[in-house]
Motif scaffolding. Sequence first.
Motif, PDB file in Angstrom:
ATOM      1  N   TYR A   1       0.853  -1.190   0.000  1.00  0.00           N
ATOM      2  CA  TYR A   1       0.000   0.000   0.000  1.00  0.00           C
ATOM      3  C   TYR A   1       0.884   1.233   0.000  1.00  0.00           C
ATOM      4  O   TYR A   1       1.730   1.403   0.878  1.00  0.00           O
ATOM      5  CB  TYR A   1      -0.913  -0.003   1.227  1.00  0.00           C
ATOM      6  CG  TYR A   1      -1.778   1.222   1.340  1.00  0.00           C
ATOM      7  CD1 TYR A   1      -2.760   1.483   0.388  1.00  0.00           C
ATOM      8  CD2 TYR A   1      -1.611   2.124   2.381  1.00  0.00           C
ATOM      9  CE1 TYR A   1      -3.557   2.606   0.478  1.00  0.00           C
ATOM     10  CE2 TYR A   1      -2.408   3.243   2.475  1.00  0.00           C
ATOM     11  CZ  TYR A   1      -3.372   3.492   1.525  1.00  0.00           C
ATOM     12  OH  TYR A   1      -4.164   4.606   1.608  1.00  0.00           O
TER      13      TYR A   1
ATOM     14  N   LYS B   1       0.903   4.704   0.836  1.00  0.00           N
ATOM     15  CA  LYS B   1       0.072   5.603   1.645  1.00  0.00           C
ATOM     16  C   LYS B   1       0.011   7.008   1.057  1.00  0.00           C
ATOM     17  O   LYS B   1      -1.049   7.641   1.060  1.00  0.00           O
ATOM     18  CB  LYS B   1       0.620   5.649   3.075  1.00  0.00           C
ATOM     19  CG  LYS B   1      -0.276   6.324   4.062  1.00  0.00           C
ATOM     20  CD  LYS B   1       0.281   6.174   5.466  1.00  0.00           C
ATOM     21  CE  LYS B   1      -0.667   6.770   6.479  1.00  0.00           C
ATOM     22  NZ  LYS B   1      -0.197   6.564   7.849  1.00  0.00           N
ATOM     23  N   GLU B   2       1.141   7.504   0.524  1.00  0.00           N
ATOM     24  CA  GLU B   2       1.178   8.841  -0.064  1.00  0.00           C
ATOM     25  C   GLU B   2       0.197   8.993  -1.217  1.00  0.00           C
ATOM     26  O   GLU B   2      -0.489   9.995  -1.343  1.00  0.00           O
ATOM     27  CB  GLU B   2       2.584   9.166  -0.578  1.00  0.00           C
ATOM     28  CG  GLU B   2       3.458   9.835   0.422  1.00  0.00           C
ATOM     29  CD  GLU B   2       4.781  10.248  -0.203  1.00  0.00           C
ATOM     30  OE1 GLU B   2       4.842  10.571  -1.411  1.00  0.00           O
ATOM     31  OE2 GLU B   2       5.766  10.237   0.551  1.00  0.00           O
TER      32      GLU B   2
ATOM     33  N   GLY C   1      -2.245   6.723  -1.874  1.00  0.00           N
ATOM     34  CA  GLY C   1      -3.520   6.084  -1.580  1.00  0.00           C
ATOM     35  C   GLY C   1      -3.831   4.951  -2.541  1.00  0.00           C
ATOM     36  O   GLY C   1      -4.983   4.726  -2.890  1.00  0.00           O
TER      37      GLY C   1
END
Length: 93
Positions: A49, A51-52, A54
Amino acid sequence: MDAEMLGSKNDKTYTRRISQVGNSLSVSIPKDLATMLNLNKGDEIEIYYDKERGEIVMKRANRIPKEVRPEVVMAMNRAISKYDEALRNLKYR
């Protein structure tokens, strides 16, 4: 469309439904995309994943140690392809 075009605005977009397989969730890869990326049954992929962004990212797992030169891997793959049937028959001898 080739692998380098992935991520461009002109890509074909696929929608998949998440399925339950045992205790895990599963998403299928469209056959034409798998063919284009040379993915086959039994191949391994890494999933993480970002995160930055998404986003869920999937990429081919690199199981070859960094110390092995690419030309050695290519030669090995050529030999395996050329002698695949003979190598498979060895297990029955």
